[in-house]
Design an enzyme around this catalytic site. Structure first.
Site, mmCIF file in Angstrom:
data_model
loop_
_atom_site.group_PDB
_atom_site.id
_atom_site.type_symbol
_atom_site.label_atom_id
_atom_site.label_comp_id
_atom_site.label_asym_id
_atom_site.label_seq_id
_atom_site.Cartn_x
_atom_site.Cartn_y
_atom_site.Cartn_z
ATOM 1 N N GLN A 126 -20.497 49.729 52.027
ATOM 2 C CA GLN A 126 -19.051 49.933 51.892
ATOM 3 C C GLN A 126 -18.338 49.598 53.202
ATOM 4 O OE1 GLN A 126 -17.995 54.077 51.603
ATOM 5 N NE2 GLN A 126 -16.046 53.665 50.608
ATOM 6 N N GLY A 127 -17.562 48.528 53.198
ATOM 7 C CA GLY A 127 -16.846 48.123 54.406
ATOM 8 C C GLY A 127 -15.381 48.528 54.328
ATOM 9 N N TYR A 128 -15.115 49.822 54.419
ATOM 10 C CA TYR A 128 -13.737 50.304 54.450
ATOM 11 C C TYR A 128 -13.312 50.576 55.897
ATOM 12 C CZ TYR A 128 -12.965 51.382 49.407
ATOM 13 O OH TYR A 128 -12.757 51.327 48.058
ATOM 14 N N SER A 129 -14.040 51.506 56.571
ATOM 15 C CA SER A 129 -13.590 52.017 57.873
ATOM 16 C C SER A 129 -13.668 50.966 58.974
ATOM 17 C CB SER A 129 -14.457 53.209 58.284
ATOM 18 O OG SER A 129 -14.437 54.176 57.290
ATOM 19 N N GLU A 244 -16.399 58.475 44.594
ATOM 20 C CA GLU A 244 -17.219 58.826 45.749
ATOM 21 C C GLU A 244 -17.170 60.331 46.001
ATOM 22 O OE1 GLU A 244 -16.006 56.871 49.372
ATOM 23 O OE2 GLU A 244 -17.666 57.693 50.521
ATOM 24 N N SER A 384 -12.466 62.778 55.661
ATOM 25 C CA SER A 384 -12.810 64.052 56.315
ATOM 26 C C SER A 384 -12.202 65.243 55.554
ATOM 27 C CB SER A 384 -12.316 64.048 57.762
ATOM 28 O OG SER A 384 -10.917 64.115 57.767
ATOM 29 N N ASN A 385 -12.815 66.422 55.750
ATOM 30 C CA ASN A 385 -12.358 67.604 55.017
ATOM 31 C C ASN A 385 -10.935 67.997 55.380
ATOM 32 O OD1 ASN A 385 -14.846 67.525 53.881
ATOM 33 N ND2 ASN A 385 -15.458 69.605 54.441
ATOM 34 N N GLU A 386 -10.536 67.752 56.635
ATOM 35 C CA GLU A 386 -9.142 68.073 57.015
ATOM 36 C C GLU A 386 -8.171 67.241 56.163
ATOM 37 O OE1 GLU A 386 -11.484 67.198 59.161
ATOM 38 O OE2 GLU A 386 -11.772 68.935 60.462
HETATM 39 C C1 LIG Z 1 -22.336 59.335 58.653
HETATM 40 C C2 LIG Z 1 -21.124 58.572 58.242
HETATM 41 C C3 LIG Z 1 -21.236 57.553 57.323
HETATM 42 C C4 LIG Z 1 -20.125 56.806 56.968
HETATM 43 N N1 LIG Z 1 -20.302 55.763 56.104
HETATM 44 C C5 LIG Z 1 -19.260 54.934 55.856
HETATM 45 C C6 LIG Z 1 -19.457 53.757 55.074
HETATM 46 O O1 LIG Z 1 -20.565 53.469 54.597
HETATM 47 N N2 LIG Z 1 -18.396 52.938 54.893
HETATM 48 C C7 LIG Z 1 -17.158 53.212 55.378
HETATM 49 O O2 LIG Z 1 -16.241 52.435 55.136
HETATM 50 N N3 LIG Z 1 -16.937 54.329 56.125
HETATM 51 C C8 LIG Z 1 -17.966 55.189 56.381
HETATM 52 N N4 LIG Z 1 -17.767 56.320 57.160
HETATM 53 C C9 LIG Z 1 -16.457 56.515 57.763
HETATM 54 C C10 LIG Z 1 -15.711 57.743 57.274
HETATM 55 O O3 LIG Z 1 -15.152 57.552 56.026
HETATM 56 C C11 LIG Z 1 -14.673 58.056 58.378
HETATM 57 O O4 LIG Z 1 -15.410 58.493 59.506
HETATM 58 C C12 LIG Z 1 -13.693 59.127 57.968
HETATM 59 O O5 LIG Z 1 -12.817 58.628 56.995
HETATM 60 C C13 LIG Z 1 -12.902 59.689 59.162
HETATM 61 O O6 LIG Z 1 -12.300 58.650 59.887
HETATM 62 P P1 LIG Z 1 -12.453 58.507 61.492
HETATM 63 O O7 LIG Z 1 -13.936 58.593 61.813
HETATM 64 O O8 LIG Z 1 -11.712 57.280 61.912
HETATM 65 O O9 LIG Z 1 -11.797 59.798 62.108
HETATM 66 P P2 LIG Z 1 -10.255 59.992 62.504
HETATM 67 O O10 LIG Z 1 -9.389 59.512 61.396
HETATM 68 O O11 LIG Z 1 -10.036 59.426 63.858
HETATM 69 O O12 LIG Z 1 -10.166 61.566 62.542
HETATM 70 C C14 LIG Z 1 -10.667 62.340 63.639
HETATM 71 C C15 LIG Z 1 -10.428 63.822 63.306
HETATM 72 O O13 LIG Z 1 -9.028 64.074 63.182
HETATM 73 C C16 LIG Z 1 -8.739 64.618 61.901
HETATM 74 N N5 LIG Z 1 -7.462 64.071 61.414
HETATM 75 C C17 LIG Z 1 -7.069 62.778 61.433
HETATM 76 N N6 LIG Z 1 -5.835 62.647 60.870
HETATM 77 C C18 LIG Z 1 -5.454 63.903 60.489
HETATM 78 C C19 LIG Z 1 -4.306 64.425 59.830
HETATM 79 N N7 LIG Z 1 -3.299 63.632 59.456
HETATM 80 N N8 LIG Z 1 -4.262 65.761 59.573
HETATM 81 C C20 LIG Z 1 -5.294 66.582 59.938
HETATM 82 N N9 LIG Z 1 -6.412 66.138 60.563
HETATM 83 C C21 LIG Z 1 -6.498 64.825 60.831
HETATM 84 C C22 LIG Z 1 -9.881 64.175 61.020
HETATM 85 O O14 LIG Z 1 -10.059 65.017 59.907
HETATM 86 C C23 LIG Z 1 -11.058 64.252 61.976
HETATM 87 O O15 LIG Z 1 -11.536 65.566 62.085
HETATM 88 C C24 LIG Z 1 -18.853 57.102 57.515
HETATM 89 C C25 LIG Z 1 -18.733 58.149 58.430
HETATM 90 C C26 LIG Z 1 -19.842 58.876 58.793
HETATM 91 C C27 LIG Z 1 -19.681 59.986 59.793
#
Ligand SMILES: Cc1cc2nc3c(=O)[nH]c(=O)nc-3n(C[C@H](O)[C@H](O)[C@H](O)COP(=O)(O)OP(=O)(O)OC[C@H]3O[C@@H](n4cnc5c(N)ncnc54)[C@H](O)[C@@H]3O)c2cc1C
Length: 399
Positions: A126-129, A244, A384-386
């Site tokens: 999955q190439g989203y992030s 998902e 993320s859960n937040e």
């Molecule tokens: C083990 C693992 C596997 C993954 N696999 C994939 C994958 O296969 N493909 C893919 O596309 N992605 C994948 N991901 C990415 C995942 O979906 C993202 O890490 C996730 O969506 C959070 O984004 P971020 O890491 O950029 O954190 P950020 O968006 O930078 O957030 C950092 C922190 O701030 C909090 N935060 C941010 N904005 C807000 C807000 N508006 N209000 C309250 N809190 C906030 C977040 O909840 C988090 O705690 C994976 C991540 C992990 C850890």
């Protein structure tokens, strides 16, 4: 803590149990049951056995190779698989991209991709992030520019789980910079063997290499690999995320962990008595069991509503939060149960073939600290859960 089953459902449970007893390879069950890592070959071996039986895709319509099971049958199947130590079916193909291809793809795409997902001949990631675009996914910058009958893609994806094994990646790319950010996003299927793609591992807290950075440099993707319309990718992406998050709840797997936890807590001592008799520990264990029972009811309610075609609301977000809190709570109690034996971190005791030394502490000890560390990820991935709480605040509380 079982839900009450009809005689037909009970017969189905026995059928699944008999199938697993006969067909699940013992070496794979042993690895999964002990929390050891499963290789791609092991996953494929098991998924092909499921495919042969016609049980690989319970979430697909029967006419396309699904099982035609009721939500309760799906639930029983998941639970029995987890209890027997069957590895989870890797979700990116069967659970995530396939529903999108079925709903928004064209006939040629369905014919080309769906059978190879069923047979596990194609592995997907999955190439989203992207760096800087996780929670705020709509800010993604990987760019796709139309050049004749190809898009030329440049950018970086990150956290891409199992990309090192994947044949295909479903991606979100930016095809337009004007208007709302969501409006310029397109959903592309990219062959991982395309020139210009490089995959670099990122080591996780438990020392494993399941996630990656993926760089795309002038990668040429045929227009025929675009899902639906250009610029409408955000709609397809959101549809996929609903699937998902419901699957992340993983009730069957948590039930298997709970059973394992109870077994360990009965033999591990605290103050000379089994730790399961410690009032505080027993209270926390009971709370997790109650939470899991409630989650199970909600998952079933959601699955039934979905099967009746009712629109999915905020449930996936709630299931994601609660499911991952339970998963993390279980790993905490597991690690606490073995006390000081959680401290010597011994990944080699379960990862390296041919390692023949005794682990420090009980046999089940070395896997528990890595399991604890690995599951810190659960509250982050899949949104993320937040962020899920924000979604609930908007959708349910109207804030
Ligand atoms: C083990 C693992 C596997 C993954 N696999 C994939 C994958 O296969 N493909 C893919 O596309 N992605 C994948 N991901 C990415 C995942 O979906 C993202 O890490 C996730 O969506 C959070 O984004 P971020 O890491 O950029 O954190 P950020 O968006 O930078 O957030 C950092 C922190 O701030 C909090 N935060 C941010 N904005 C807000 C807000 N508006 N209000 C309250 N809190 C906030 C977040 O909840 C988090 O705690 C994976 C991540 C992990 C850890």
């Amino acid at each position: 803590m079982d839900v009450v089953l009809s005689p037909e459902e009970e017969a189905f449970r026995q059928e699944v149990r008999a199938f697993l007893a006969e067909k699940l390879p013992a070496d794979i069950a042993e690895k999964t049951g002990n929390g050891f890592r499963i290789s791609k070959q092991d996953h494929v071996r098991w998924q092909k056995i499921l495919h042969e039986k016609g049980w690989i895709a319970p979430n697909w319509p029967a006419e396309l190779g699904g099982t035609g099971w009721t939500p309760m049958q799906k639930h029983i199947f998941d639970e029995e698989c987890a209890l027997a130590g069957a590895p989870m079916v890797i979700p990116f193909g069967v659970t995530m991209v396939a529903p999108v291809i079925m709903k928004f793809g064209n006939e040629a795409q369905k014919e080309r991709f769906l059978p190879r997902i069923l047979s596990s001949d194609d592995w997907w990631c999955q190439g989203y992030s992207e760096p800087g675009s996780g929670s705020d996914l709509a800010s993604l910058r990987t760019k796709a520019v139309l050049d004749g009958d190809h898009y030329v893609v440049n950018g970086q994806k990150t956290w891409t789980t199992l990309a090192q094994h994947a044949d295909w990646m479903f991606t979100l790319v930016r095809t337009q910079d004007t208007g709302k950010p969501q409006e310029g996003i397109t959903f592309l299927l990219i062959d991982m063997k395309s020139p210009g793609i490089s995959v670099h591992p990122i080591t996780t807290l438990d020392g494993s290499a399941e996630i990656n950075s993926v760089f795309l440099e002038d990668v040429r993707v045929p227009v025929e690999n675009r899902i639906g319309e250009e610029g409408k990718g955000w709609t397809y992406a959101k549809y996929l995320l609903g699937h998902e998050r419901t699957s992340i709840a993983a009730v069957g797997r948590s039930k298997a962990q709970l059973r394992k936890l109870k077994g360990i807590a009965k033999v591990e001592l605290a103050g000379g008595k089994p730790i399961i008799e410690d009032p505080d520990y027993a209270r926390r264990l009971a709370q997790i069991e109650i939470d899991l029972l409630s989650l199970e009811s909600l998952v079933l309610r959601t699955l039934y509503a979905e099967s009746e075609g009712k629109p999915v609301g905020a449930e996936p977000s709630f299931l994601k939060i609660k499911g991952t809190q339970i998963q993390q709570g279980l790993t905490e109690l597991l690690m606490e149960a073995i006390g000081p034996y959680a401290a010597p971190y011994q990944p080699e005791a379960f990862r390296d073939e041919g390692w023949n030394e005794e682990p420090v502490g009980p046999d089940y000890g070395p896997a528990l600290a890595p399991l604890y560390f690995n599951w810190r990820k659960a509250s982050i991935y899949g949104g993320s859960n937040e962020i899920q709480k924000n979604i609930l605040a908007k959708m349910v509380l109207g804030l």
